[in-house]
Design an enzyme around this catalytic site. Sequence first.
Site, PDB file in Angstrom:
ATOM      1  CE1 TYR A 140      -5.847  -3.574  -3.812  1.00  0.00           C
ATOM      2  CE2 TYR A 140      -6.534  -5.299  -1.948  1.00  0.00           C
ATOM      3  CZ  TYR A 140      -5.714  -4.343  -2.244  1.00  0.00           C
ATOM      4  OH  TYR A 140      -6.130  -3.131  -1.675  1.00  0.00           O
TER       5      TYR A 140
ATOM      6  CG  HIS B 105      -4.546   0.605  -4.068  1.00  0.00           C
ATOM      7  ND1 HIS B 105      -4.040   0.379  -2.350  1.00  0.00           N
ATOM      8  CD2 HIS B 105      -5.890   0.417  -4.219  1.00  0.00           C
ATOM      9  CE1 HIS B 105      -4.686  -0.584  -2.041  1.00  0.00           C
ATOM     10  NE2 HIS B 105      -5.658  -0.718  -2.821  1.00  0.00           N
TER      11      HIS B 105
ATOM     12  NE  ARG C 167      -3.143  -4.139  -1.191  1.00  0.00           N
ATOM     13  CZ  ARG C 167      -2.051  -4.375   0.112  1.00  0.00           C
ATOM     14  NH1 ARG C 167      -1.207  -4.086  -0.379  1.00  0.00           N
ATOM     15  NH2 ARG C 167      -3.285  -5.375   0.815  1.00  0.00           N
TER      16      ARG C 167
ATOM     17  CG  HIS D  63      -5.527  -8.916   2.185  1.00  0.00           C
ATOM     18  ND1 HIS D  63      -5.520  -9.334   0.174  1.00  0.00           N
ATOM     19  CD2 HIS D  63      -5.203  -7.463   1.612  1.00  0.00           C
ATOM     20  CE1 HIS D  63      -5.449  -7.929   0.112  1.00  0.00           C
ATOM     21  NE2 HIS D  63      -5.063  -7.394   0.517  1.00  0.00           N
TER      22      HIS D  63
ATOM     23  CE  LYS E 188      -8.477  -1.331   4.456  1.00  0.00           C
ATOM     24  NZ  LYS E 188      -8.781  -2.164   3.883  1.00  0.00           N
TER      25      LYS E 188
ATOM     26  NE  ARG F  44      -3.738  -1.991   2.841  1.00  0.00           N
ATOM     27  CZ  ARG F  44      -3.287  -2.983   3.530  1.00  0.00           C
ATOM     28  NH1 ARG F  44      -2.168  -3.026   3.918  1.00  0.00           N
ATOM     29  NH2 ARG F  44      -4.155  -4.648   3.620  1.00  0.00           N
TER      30      ARG F  44
END
Length: 327
Positions: A305, A262, A265, A296, A190, A165
Amino acid sequence: MRPRSSPRSHSPFPEALYDRLCPISREKVERYIELRHSLGYSFSKQAGTLRAFVRYVERTQFDAPATRTMALDFVLSFGGAANSRATRHGVLRRFYEYLAVYDAQTESLERRAFPRSRAIPPPRILSEAELASLIDACTRISPGIPLRGRTMATLIGLLASTGLRSGEVVRLDRSDVDLTNGVLLIRKTKFRKDRLVPVHTTTQTALRRYARERDAAFPSPKDEAFFLSSRGNRLSATGLQSGFAQVRKFAGLDDGKPLRPHDLRHRFAVTRMSLWHQQRANVQALLPVLATYLGHTNYSDTAYYLTGSVDLLAIAAERAFLNGGAA
């Protein structure tokens, strides 16, 4: 209208009376921000919104209880997407709840005054040639300050090769980047967990080269950041966005679908999946590896994604045909 500078240091009024006269004051905002910090929230973007709100009230409003109109006018004074307005209004709504404890005249804000848009703009997956042109264009953004272009080129290459990120990249400290073993320590993710991210040897070499040029330009940096701005301090998220916009324009990628940092990513995830399909690997078994690498906690987050690019869909379809329908 209340003057811009706070009169508290010159006023004989006790604090409680001052707070009643000035329900939206810088002091109250700062106390609220401190409260959120004490509860474990990073609260950096929200703090910026609240400080901007105070400046807006000081410029445009008489001292009065916090009203819905005041909040709505502030939110609508910004452009941007519907979700950005909803986010700002949500920050103000929770702040108003805090203000209501001290001032019963504070009006409550409607939870759904700015409904969020569920339409997520599709990512733009760059080709190898487009990515190369994006990195090459970095040398053109500040010819008089070579390190700025080198910073953007290295940062874009790191985003594309690791899927990090953008916020994780600008938060990297020097101690987080192991240039000997090619491993990054990603802090404050995150989901508030740290993780280790190994990088390819070519990425490791690029990071080493950047570190040498950075240290030559700033032998005594102002902080421990790995990526520095042209002033020698940490490159900010705003600085990254501004530089990326310039690079995108010079690379001729401003036409058509918008390109965001982004999106790199997304590109990393799609490229990795394409490679696994080409290698006839067990993609389902490797998905947990990709999820861990991207930081994640749920595989469903990783699936978001895996945008179906033309190349990825073609590879998957070919493999399904060769395997008799079992991709």
